[in-house]
Design a protein around this motif. Structure first.
Motif, PDB file in Angstrom:
ATOM      1  N   GLY A   1      -3.714   1.348  -1.699  1.00 51.94           N
ATOM      2  CA  GLY A   1      -2.709   2.395  -1.537  1.00 51.94           C
ATOM      3  C   GLY A   1      -2.881   3.535  -2.515  1.00 51.94           C
ATOM      4  O   GLY A   1      -2.553   4.685  -2.212  1.00 51.94           O
TER       5      GLY A   1
ATOM      6  N   ALA B   1       0.831  -1.211   0.000  1.00 48.56           N
ATOM      7  CA  ALA B   1       0.000   0.000   0.000  1.00 48.56           C
ATOM      8  C   ALA B   1       0.860   1.254   0.000  1.00 48.56           C
ATOM      9  O   ALA B   1       0.523   2.261  -0.631  1.00 48.56           O
ATOM     10  CB  ALA B   1      -0.942  -0.007   1.198  1.00 48.56           C
TER      11      ALA B   1
ATOM     12  N   ASN C   1       0.828   4.203  -2.771  1.00 46.41           N
ATOM     13  CA  ASN C   1       0.545   5.513  -2.184  1.00 46.41           C
ATOM     14  C   ASN C   1       1.577   6.531  -2.641  1.00 46.41           C
ATOM     15  O   ASN C   1       1.246   7.654  -3.054  1.00 46.41           O
ATOM     16  CB  ASN C   1       0.567   5.368  -0.653  1.00 46.41           C
ATOM     17  CG  ASN C   1       0.116   6.625   0.073  1.00 46.41           C
ATOM     18  OD1 ASN C   1       0.342   7.732  -0.384  1.00 46.41           O
ATOM     19  ND2 ASN C   1      -0.499   6.442   1.223  1.00 46.41           N
TER      20      ASN C   1
END
Length: 407
Positions: free
Chosen positions: A317, A262, A266
């Motif tokens: 993410g 994630a 992100n």
């Protein structure tokens, strides 16, 4: 190059180094306690490791509002340098620790003087053109995420290469150099005379005034939930991966891979979604990201293989990448002038609360209804927060557009 871009580049590296330094000790903290600090009992080692790691977040939560208040009065850059140089010195001192108590005291001091991240965010928000705010916040966030992801990896590699104590010396030196670069390159236009003329509110009164703004309350809740929902399952992830994987072979690798998935997406998505938010509005990116993140908790609870879990974490993410940049841009939008530092520091404190409470509550929920319940609980909380955001932010955005049309 425009000054706001110079500020952004320097503080990106600063965020990366500070977050890497904070998380670099994760892989070898227990080993450092055993090999260098004389803790031999396994249970005692685990207890000390947990207390020492959490100590930083406890004092950070308590002292962030104070530094935020001072940054509103004396400037963000001076708070940035105070934190950067202070953490560099403390980090180097950790390499000279001779007992667990020394290391705990230094982690508590590190949390007390921390504040590099909220000062960076506040400074960027004050120096960046409003039309580029989302992009700047997303880029800054990617630096913090990159440090958080790569910190443990760098720590593990360096521990085998140069030993535990040398890591603290190197990390402290890099944070010192980043702070030195910020001192000469980063600039802000801060009017101390005007700031001194503002009412000198106490911390409690500042909390009350900001707490009366419903938009800020919902934004602080988003920050808390991000940390609560993402950190909560992390201590349980190796057990969940073992349950899905069906074997102990390469368990640590798979648990680490799933845990960082994630964060990787992100880091990639944050600048892109930040740039998108400059075009369509931070409120809409925040609302859609909350719903997307909430939905993707559900298949994580129903995964039957590690690859499925990995895929859902990676996709989630990408939505998480739209949350923090939008939150920071909107905090600046809804915060009264002269209180930006306090607002960002309060937001940082809610992040620290999420770091502290997430693993505890996650463990309790897991013991009651299993780790699947942790994911489902997080999904429910994200949906509730999305409704709250819709009521406070999107409704306000529609009202503002209606007023402009009438004018």
């Amino acid at each position: 190059m425009e000054q706001w871009k110079k500020n952004l580049i320097v503080l990106w590296f600063g965020q990366f180094l500070v977050m890497a330094g904070m998380t670099m000790i994760i892989p070898f903290l227990s080993l450092y306690l055993q090999s260098d600090l004389g803790v031999s009992d396994p249970h005692e080692t685990a207890t000390w490791a947990g207390i020492i790691f959490a100590g930083n977040f406890v004092t950070a939560f308590l002292f962030q509002p104070l530094w935020g208040k001072l940054s509103d009065r004396y400037g963000r850059k001076i708070m940035l340098l105070r934190s950067g140089f202070g953490m560099a010195i403390v980090m180097i001192c950790m390499g000279f620790a001779t007992s667990p108590w020394h290391l705990l005291a230094l982690r508590l001091i590190n949390g007390t003087i921390s504040g590099f991240s909220p000062a960076s965010i506040s400074l960027i928000s004050a120096t960046t053109p409003k039309s580029r705010m989302g992009f700047a916040m997303g880029t800054l966030q990617s630096g913090a995420i990159a440090g958080t992801i790569l910190g443990p990896l760098m720590g593990g590699l360096l521990a085998d290469w140069i030993g535990f104590r040398s890591i603290f010396y190197i990390t402290g030196t890099f944070i010192f150099l980043a702070s030195l670069l910020a001192m000469f390159v980063v600039k802000e236009s801060f009017d101390r005379v005007q700031a001194a003329a503002m009412p000198n509110m106490s911390l409690i009164e500042g909390f009350r005034q900001l707490g009366r703004i419903p938009q800020l309350a919902s934004l602080f809740a988003v920050t808390f939930l991000i940390q609560f929902a993402m950190i909560g399952p992390m201590p349980l992830m190796p057990l969940y991966v073992q349950e899905l994987h069906g074997t102990a072979v390469n368990l640590a690798f798979w648990a680490g891979f799933v845990g960082s998935a994630a964060g990787l997406s992100n880091m990639i998505a944050a600048p892109l979604l930040g740039k998108l938010s400059d075009r369509i509005g931070q409120e809409w990116v925040l609302g859609v990201s909350l719903i997307g993140a909430a939905v993707l908790f559900i298949p994580q609870a129903m995964a039957t293989t590690v690859w499925q879990l990995l895929l859902f974490r990676f996709l989630q993410g990408m939505f998480l990448g739209g949350l923090i940049p939008s939150v920071n841009a909107l905090i600046r939008k809804f915060t009264p002038d002269g209180m930006e530092g306090r607002a960002f520091s309060m937001n940082s404190s809610t992040l620290s609360i999420g770091n502290m409470i997430g693993p505890i509550v996650g463990g309790l929920i897991s013991g009651w209804i299993g780790i699947e319940g942790v994911f489902l609980t997080s999904a429910a909380l994200f949906f509730i927060n999305a409704i709250w955001v819709r009521q406070t932010l999107l409704a306000r955005s529609r009202d503002e557009r209606g007023i402009k049309q009438l004018e």
